[in-house]
Design a protein around this motif. Structure first.
Motif, PDB file in Angstrom:
ATOM      1  N   PHE B 122      18.794   3.156   3.350  1.00  0.00           N
ATOM      2  CA  PHE B 122      19.195   1.749   3.431  1.00  0.00           C
ATOM      3  C   PHE B 122      18.233   0.859   4.222  1.00  0.00           C
ATOM      4  O   PHE B 122      17.804  -0.183   3.711  1.00  0.00           O
ATOM      5  N   PRO B 123      17.843   1.253   5.446  1.00  0.00           N
ATOM      6  CA  PRO B 123      16.915   0.369   6.181  1.00  0.00           C
ATOM      7  C   PRO B 123      15.594   0.164   5.430  1.00  0.00           C
ATOM      8  O   PRO B 123      15.047  -0.943   5.430  1.00  0.00           O
ATOM      9  N   GLN B 124      15.112   1.235   4.783  1.00  0.00           N
ATOM     10  CA  GLN B 124      13.872   1.118   4.012  1.00  0.00           C
ATOM     11  C   GLN B 124      14.034   0.124   2.874  1.00  0.00           C
ATOM     12  O   GLN B 124      13.153  -0.673   2.573  1.00  0.00           O
ATOM     13  N   LEU B 125      15.191   0.202   2.241  1.00  0.00           N
ATOM     14  CA  LEU B 125      15.477  -0.680   1.116  1.00  0.00           C
ATOM     15  C   LEU B 125      15.499  -2.129   1.583  1.00  0.00           C
ATOM     16  O   LEU B 125      14.979  -3.027   0.911  1.00  0.00           O
ATOM     17  N   LEU B 126      16.073  -2.355   2.761  1.00  0.00           N
ATOM     18  CA  LEU B 126      16.118  -3.716   3.317  1.00  0.00           C
ATOM     19  C   LEU B 126      14.702  -4.236   3.539  1.00  0.00           C
ATOM     20  O   LEU B 126      14.394  -5.387   3.250  1.00  0.00           O
ATOM     21  N   LEU B 127      13.824  -3.358   4.031  1.00  0.00           N
ATOM     22  CA  LEU B 127      12.448  -3.773   4.284  1.00  0.00           C
ATOM     23  C   LEU B 127      11.751  -4.093   2.978  1.00  0.00           C
ATOM     24  O   LEU B 127      10.980  -5.033   2.867  1.00  0.00           O
ATOM     25  N   LYS B 128      12.057  -3.296   1.972  1.00  0.00           N
ATOM     26  CA  LYS B 128      11.401  -3.470   0.677  1.00  0.00           C
ATOM     27  C   LYS B 128      11.815  -4.796   0.023  1.00  0.00           C
ATOM     28  O   LYS B 128      11.016  -5.454  -0.638  1.00  0.00           O
ATOM     29  N   MET B 129      13.056  -5.189   0.214  1.00  0.00           N
ATOM     30  CA  MET B 129      13.538  -6.430  -0.404  1.00  0.00           C
ATOM     31  C   MET B 129      13.387  -7.599   0.570  1.00  0.00           C
ATOM     32  O   MET B 129      14.323  -8.369   0.786  1.00  0.00           O
ATOM     33  N   ASP B 130      12.214  -7.724   1.178  1.00  0.00           N
ATOM     34  CA  ASP B 130      12.099  -8.652   2.304  1.00  0.00           C
ATOM     35  C   ASP B 130      12.226 -10.125   1.902  1.00  0.00           C
ATOM     36  O   ASP B 130      12.523 -10.958   2.744  1.00  0.00           O
ATOM     37  N   THR B 131      12.009 -10.445   0.629  1.00  0.00           N
ATOM     38  CA  THR B 131      12.165 -11.854   0.257  1.00  0.00           C
ATOM     39  C   THR B 131      13.605 -12.294   0.470  1.00  0.00           C
ATOM     40  O   THR B 131      13.877 -13.440   0.821  1.00  0.00           O
ATOM     41  N   LEU B 132      14.518 -11.371   0.235  1.00  0.00           N
ATOM     42  CA  LEU B 132      15.931 -11.693   0.352  1.00  0.00           C
ATOM     43  C   LEU B 132      16.440 -11.459   1.778  1.00  0.00           C
ATOM     44  O   LEU B 132      17.221 -12.239   2.319  1.00  0.00           O
ATOM     45  N   THR B 133      15.962 -10.370   2.371  1.00  0.00           N
ATOM     46  CA  THR B 133      16.557  -9.930   3.634  1.00  0.00           C
ATOM     47  C   THR B 133      15.745 -10.343   4.860  1.00  0.00           C
ATOM     48  O   THR B 133      16.160 -10.074   5.982  1.00  0.00           O
ATOM     49  N   GLY B 134      14.598 -10.926   4.634  1.00  0.00           N
ATOM     50  CA  GLY B 134      13.801 -11.320   5.789  1.00  0.00           C
ATOM     51  C   GLY B 134      13.027 -10.177   6.405  1.00  0.00           C
ATOM     52  O   GLY B 134      12.393 -10.349   7.444  1.00  0.00           O
TER      53      GLY B 134
END
Ligand SMILES: Nc1ncnc2c1ncn2[C@@H]1O[C@H](COP(=O)(O)OP(=O)(O)OP(=O)(O)O)[C@@H](O)[C@H]1O
Ligand SMILES: [Mg+2]
Lengths: 293, 335, 236
Positions: B122-134
Motif C-alpha cells: 500500500f505505501p508503495q502504491l501511494l508513492l506510485k500514484m503521486d499525482t493523486l496522493t501527493g
C-alpha cells in the motif's frame, strides 16, 4: 537472454535468503503450529551479536559459530519463557505473543546497537566469474551453496538420525510420541533452537547485502512468509523451493513487468503465492490444509 | 441491586464520555480522538475475525484508503471534510470486497499472509500514484472548525465528531450482530460447511463481512485524516495493520467495548513505555504484549476481575500449563 | 513379585472425576483383563498409568513409586502402552515406526536385533518395511503397534482394545500372540477389552469397571459366564 539468466542468478541468490528464513518458520510451524513473527528480529539480534564479536577482534568464522550457538540458545530460551506459558491460550493470544517477540527483539537491537547501519562482514570472497556474459559472484554462489547445505543438513538430520526421527514424531503427534518415550517438550524446544539457528544463517546472508540494521529482516519476513505459504506450511522442502521461486519471480518481475517495476516489487511474492494457492490450496508441497488462523 | 446498577451503567458511561472534555487537557483529548478512530477500524476487524472467523491484515491499508479518500475529496475537490466521511467508508468498503475475494478460497494463515502483502504494498502504491496522493509530501486537509456557539475548544469539537462516528459504527455492528445476520455470521465462523448446508450463502456472507469491516476501517481512516489534518504514506506502513490486529486481540476480539479498549492500548501504551525509559520503551511494550497474553488470554474485555489473581499465578505454574503434547484444537492451522 | 500396584487412583478431565479411587494389582507374568462398558473409564485408567492424564493416588511399578514420573520416563522404566486406535505414526514407514518405538533404547546393536526378531515374528510387517504405516490394514497396524511397543523392551505391556475394528479371526490371532509373549517371554500384560468372552479365555485375572469403580474382580476362569459381568455390559 543474457539479462534473463543474470536475473535468474540474482533471484536465486536472494531466494536463498527467503528460503532459509522460510525454513526456520516452517520447522517451528510443523512442530508447534505457531507462526513465529519474531523469527526475523531474533535473527537480526543474533547477527548483531556476531558483528559485536567481530568488532571485539574475534576471527570472523569463530564469531559466526559462537553467535550461531547463542542463536540456538536464544530459540530455546524463547520457547521456555514465552511460548510454553502461552501455549494453552487461544491462537490469537499466541499470535500477539510472537508479535511481542518481534517488538522486543527489534527494540533490544536498537537499544544495544543504535539505528546506524553497520557494515557486516561477508563469508564469501569478493570475486566473481563471467559465464557467457552472466556474472556469477562468489557471494551469490555462496548463498546458494549455503542453502543447499542447509537443505542437505536438515534432510539428513530428519531422515537418518534418532534425534530427527524423534523431532518428526513430536511434530506429527505429541501424545503418540510420549507413548514411545520421546520427551516431546524437549524436542519442540530443540526445534525452536534449530529454527533460531537457521534464521541466524539467513541473517548472515542478508547482512553483507543490506548493511546491518535493527529493521533489516522486516522486508525479508514477508517474503519468507510468502515462500512458506507457497511451498506449503508443513513441508520444509516446499519452503525452500518456495523461497527460490519467490526470489526468481521477484527479480524477473521487477525488470520485465513495467507496471510493477522496482518500487512495487513487494507485490510479486504475494501475487505468485496467490496464484499458486488458488490452484493448489495447500501450497506446492503441502499435504494438509491450513484452515484456522 | 447489582442489576439496577447495570441498567444505569451505559447511561453513566455516556455521561462520562460526554463530560470528558471538562476534565482532560486538549492534547490528551486529541490522542483519545485518534484512539477512537483506530477503535472504529479495530471494531471492523473484530466483526471479521471475532464474529465471522476471517482475518484481514490489510486493515491498516483500508484505513489509509479511507484517509486518502477524505483528503483527496477535500484537497482536490474542495468538499467539506465531514461530508467526505461516508465516501471514505464506501471506497474502503469496495476495495475491501476486492481484497476479500481471495477469502472465498483461502482461510486463516494463508489469508493473513496474502492480506498482509496488500498492507505492505500500500505505501508503495501511494508513492506510485503521486499525482493523486501527493507522494512523499502527503496531503494536508482543512479541519472542520467548531461553530461559534460551541463553548469548548477545537479539540473538544473534534472529539465530539469522533464520538458520533464511533456511535454510528457501534449501532451498525450491534444491529448486524443481532438477529439473523448475526446468527449467519457466527455460523460462518463455527462451521462453514454446516452453515452452507443450512442455506447460508457463503460467498455473499463472507464478502459482506469484508465489506462492512473495510467500510468501518475506511470511516476510521477518514476520521483520522480529519483529526490529524495531514496524511502521508508514512502514516500507513504495514505495521499499522499489525497494530490494529494487536489492538483487536488485546482488547478482546469478540467484544465491541474491547475494540476501543484495544485502541486505547495501542495508542497510549507505547507512549507510556517510552516515557518510562526512552531507550527501552519498545522493549517494555513488547514485554507488555507478551505478559498481557499470558494473563488476559481472551483480551482485556474478557478479563474477569475475580479471576485475575489466579491468572497471574497461572503464568508461573509451568507444570501442566503446556498444550504440547495432546490435542491441539483450533491452533494456528489445526487441520 | 508384584508388577504394578495401584492405590486410590483418581483421574478425570477438568471438572469431574472419571475414576473414583480405584485399587488393583498386576502380578508379574500374568495376563490381566480390564473389562467394562463404553465410557466406564478403562482408557482413562491406562492413560493415567502411562502419565498422559494427571492422576491422584499412588502407582508402584516394579516396587518403585512412579506417580511423579512423566510419560517418557515411565516408558524408559518398562511400561509400554498401545493406545486405543493403535497410535502408530501414519506418515512414517513401518521401519521408522519401529525405530521410534526403540527411542528409549540406546544400544544400536540391540535395536537392530530386536527389529529383526519382530520382523521374523511378524512376516507381514517385514514385507512392508518401507510402506507408510497409514496405508496398512487394520490388523497389520495392530501388529505394528504391538511390535513397536515391544521395541522398547517393556516389562509390562498395556493394550487398549486390541480387537477394535478387527475381524474375529485377526482378533484371535492377536490374542494368541499375547499368549505366546506371556508364556515364552514372560511378558506381563494388562489388556482393556469390551470383548469379555474372548478376553476371559486368555486372561488370568480380570477386573470389571463400571462408571469409574470396580464392581467385580477375580480369577478369569471364574468370571467366564458370570452374570454380574454380563450385567455390567448391559448397562445400569
Ligand atoms: N479428553 C477427554 N475430555 C473430557 N472427557 C473425556 C475425555 N476422554 C474421555 N472422557 C470422558 O471420560 C469418560 C471415560 O472415558 P474412557 O475413554 O476412559 O472410557 P472407556 O471405558 O475407554 O470407553 P470405550 O470403551 O468407549 O473406549 C467418558 O465419560 C468420557 O466422556
Ligand atoms: Mg476406551
Amino acid at each position: 537472454m543474457v539479462l534473463f539468466f543474470q536475473l535468474v542468478v540474482d533471484g536465486l541468490a536472494s531466494g536463498a535468503i527467503y528460503a532459509s528464513l522460510a525454513l526456520a518458520l516452517v520447522l517451528i510451524f510443523r512442530a508447534t503450529r505457531i507462526v513465529n513473527f519474531g523469527q526475523g528480529e531474533m535473527a537480526t539480534f543474533s547477527a548483531y551479536c556476531a558483528w559485536q564479536l567481530c568488532e571485539w577482534g574475534v576471527p570472523m568464522m569463530l564469531s559466526f559459530l559462537v553467535a550461531g550457538v547463542l542463536a540456538f540458545l536464544l530459540g530455546i530460551g524463547v520457547f521456555r519463557l514465552v511460548i510454553r506459558p502461552v501455549s494453552t491460550a487461544p491462537v490469537e493470544a499466541v499470535v500477539v505473543a510472537t508479535l511481542g517477540l518481534f517488538v522486543v527483539f527489534q527494540a533490544l537491537s536498537l537499544w544495544l546497537w543504535g539505528s546506524d547501519q553497520r557494515a557486516f562482514p561477508s563469508m564469501f570472497p569478493n570475486v566473481g566469474w563471467d559465464i557467457r556474459g552472466v556474472r556469477l559472484t562468489a557471494s551469490a554462489a555462496g548463498m546458494i551453496a549455503v542453502l543447499i547445505c542447509l537443505a542437505a543438513l536438515t534432510g539428513v538430520v530428519f531422515r537418518f538420525t534418532r534425534l530427527g526421527l524423534a523431532m518428526r514424531a513430536s511434530a506429527y503427534d505429541g501424545e503418540k510420541s510420549l507413548l514411545v518415550g520421546i520427551p516431546v517438550e524437549r524436542m519442540l524446544m530443540l526445534g525452536w533452537g534449530f529454527a533460531a539457528a537457521i534464521g541466524f544463517v539467513a541473517a548472515l546472508l542478508v547482512g553483507p547485502r543490506l548493511f546491518l540494521s535493527p529493521t533489516m529482516m522486516m522486508p525479508i519476513l514477508l517474503y519468507a512468509l510468502a515462500s512458506a505459504t507457497l511451498g506449503g506450511w508443513d513441508s520444509p522442502l516446499g519452503a525452500m523451493i518456495g523461497g527460490l521461486i519467490v526470489g526468481v519471480a521477484e527479480s524477473l518481475g521487477a525488470t520485465f513487468l513495467p507496471f510493477i517495476g522496482a518500487d512495487l516489487r513487494v507485490v510479486i511474492p504475494i501475487l505468485v503465492t496467490l496464484v499458486v494457492l488458488l490452484v493448489r490450496p495447500v501450497g506446492l508441497f503441502g499435504t494438509r490444509t491450513v484452515v484456522k488462523l | 441491586m447489582s442489576t439496577q446498577l447495570l441498567r444505569f451503567a451505559p447511561a453513566a458511561l455516556v455521561a462520562a464520555l460526554l463530560g470528558l472534555p471538562l476534565f482532560v487537557p486538549d492534547f490528551l483529548l486529541f490522542e483519545i480522538s485518534i484512539a477512537v478512530s483506530y477503535g472504529i477500524a479495530i471494531l471492523g476487524l473484530n466483526l471479521l475475525l471475532g464474529f465471522t472467523g476471517q482475518i484481514c491484515l490489510a486493515q491498516g491499508a483500508l484505513f489509509g484508503v479511507g484517509a486518502y479518500t477524505t483528503a483527496i475529496l477535500n484537497v482536490s475537490f474542495g468538499w467539506d471534510p465531514v461530508a467526505t466521511l461516508p465516501f471514505a467508508a464506501i471506497s474502503a468498503g469496495l476495495i475491501g470486497v476486492i481484497i476479500g475475494l481471495p477469502a472465498l478460497r483461502l482461510q486463516g494463515l494463508q489469508l493473513a499472509i496474502i492480506t498482509f502483502g496488500v498492507a505492505s504494498a500500500f505505501p508503495q502504491l501511494l508513492l506510485k500514484m503521486d499525482t493523486l496522493t501527493g507522494g512523499v509530501t502527503g496531503l494536508a486537509t482543512d479541519q472542520p472548525f467548531a461553530p461559534k456557539w460551541f463553548p469548548g475548544s477545537q479539540e473538544a469539537w473534534l472529539y465530539g465528531l469522533s464520538l458520533i462516528c464511533a456511535a454510528i459504527s457501534i449501532v451498525v455492528v450491534t444491529r448486524l450482530l443481532r438477529g439473523d445476520t448475526g446468527r449467519m455470521m457466527r455460523a460462518l465462523r463455527d462451521n462453514p460447511v454446516i452453515a452452507e448446508a443450512l442455506g447460508v450463502n457463503l460467498t455473499k456472507g463472507r464478502l459482506a463481512a469484508f465489506a462492512v469491516s473495510s467500510a468501518l476501517a475506511g470511516l476510521g481512516g477518514g476520521l483520522f485524516c480529519i483529526l490529524n489534518g495531514f496524511i502521508s504514506p508514512q502514516s500507513f506502513l504495514p505495521m499499522k495493520s499489525i497494530d490494529i490486529l494487536i489492538g483487536g486481540i488485546v482488547g478482546g476480539i469478540t467484544s465491541i467495548a474491547g475494540a476501543f479498549i484495544g485502541a486505547l492500548f495501542v495508542v497510549f501504551v507505547p507512549g507510556f513505555t517510552t516515557d518510562i525509559n526512552p531507550a527501552l520503551g519498545g522493549l517494555i511494550y513488547g514485554l507488555c504484549l507478551i505478559g498481557m497474553m499470558m494473563i488476559a488470554r481472551q483480551g482485556i474485555a474478557g478479563l474477569r476481575m475475580e479471576k485475575l489473581p489466579a491468572a497471574i499465578l497461572g503464568v508461573f505454574k509451568f507444570k501442566s500449563s503446556s498444550r504440547f503434547p495432546g490435542a491441539v484444537p483450533g491452533q494456528l492451522g489445526g487441520e | 513379585m508384584t508388577m504394578l500396584k495401584i492405590q486410590g487412583l483418581s483421574a478425570g478431565y477438568g471438572a469431574a472425576d472419571v475414576l473414583h479411587s480405584v485399587d488393583f494389582t498386576v502380578e508379574q507374568g500374568t495376563i490381566v483383563a480390564l473389562l467394562g462398558a463404553n465410557g466406564a473409564g478403562k482408557t482413562t485408567i491406562l492413560r493415567a498409568l502411562s502419565g498422559l492424564v494427571p492422576a491422584r493416588g499412588t502407582i508402584h511399578f516394579r516396587g518403585k513409586d512412579v506417580s511423579r514420573c512423566n510419560a517418557a520416563q515411565r516408558v524408559a522404566l518398562g511400561l509400554a502402552h498401545i493406545p486405543q486406535g493403535r497410535g502408530t505414526f501414519g506418515d512414517f514407514t513401518v521401519e521408522e515406526n519401529l525405530a521410534a518405538g526403540a527411542f528409549t533404547v540406546t544400544d544400536r546393536r540391540q535395536i537392530a536385533q530386536d527389529m529383526e526378531r519382530w520382523y521374523a515374528a511378524f512376516p507381514r510387517l517385514a514385507e512392508r518395511r518401507r510402506q507408510q504405516a497409514g496405508s496398512l490394514s487394520g490388523g497389520e497396524q495392530q501388529m505394528l503397534a504391538l511390535a513397536r511397543a515391544l521395541m522398547s523392551r517393556p516389562k509390562l505391556l498395556m493394550c487398549d482394545e486390541p480387537s477394535l475394528g478387527l475381524a474375529p479371526a485377526i482378533t484371535q490371532e492377536i490374542f494368541e500372540i499375547f499368549k505366546t509373549l506371556n508364556r515364552e517371554h514372560d511378558m506381563t500384560l494388562l489388556i482393556v477389552e469390551q470383548n469379555a468372552d474372548l478376553t476371559l479365555q486368555f486372561a488370568d485375572t480380570a477386573y470389571v469397571l463400571e462408571s469409574g469403580s470396580f464392581t467385580v474382580s477375580g480369577a478369569a476362569a471364574e468370571l467366564l459366564g458370570n452374570e454380574a459381568v454380563q450385567q455390567s455390559y448391559l448397562g445400569v
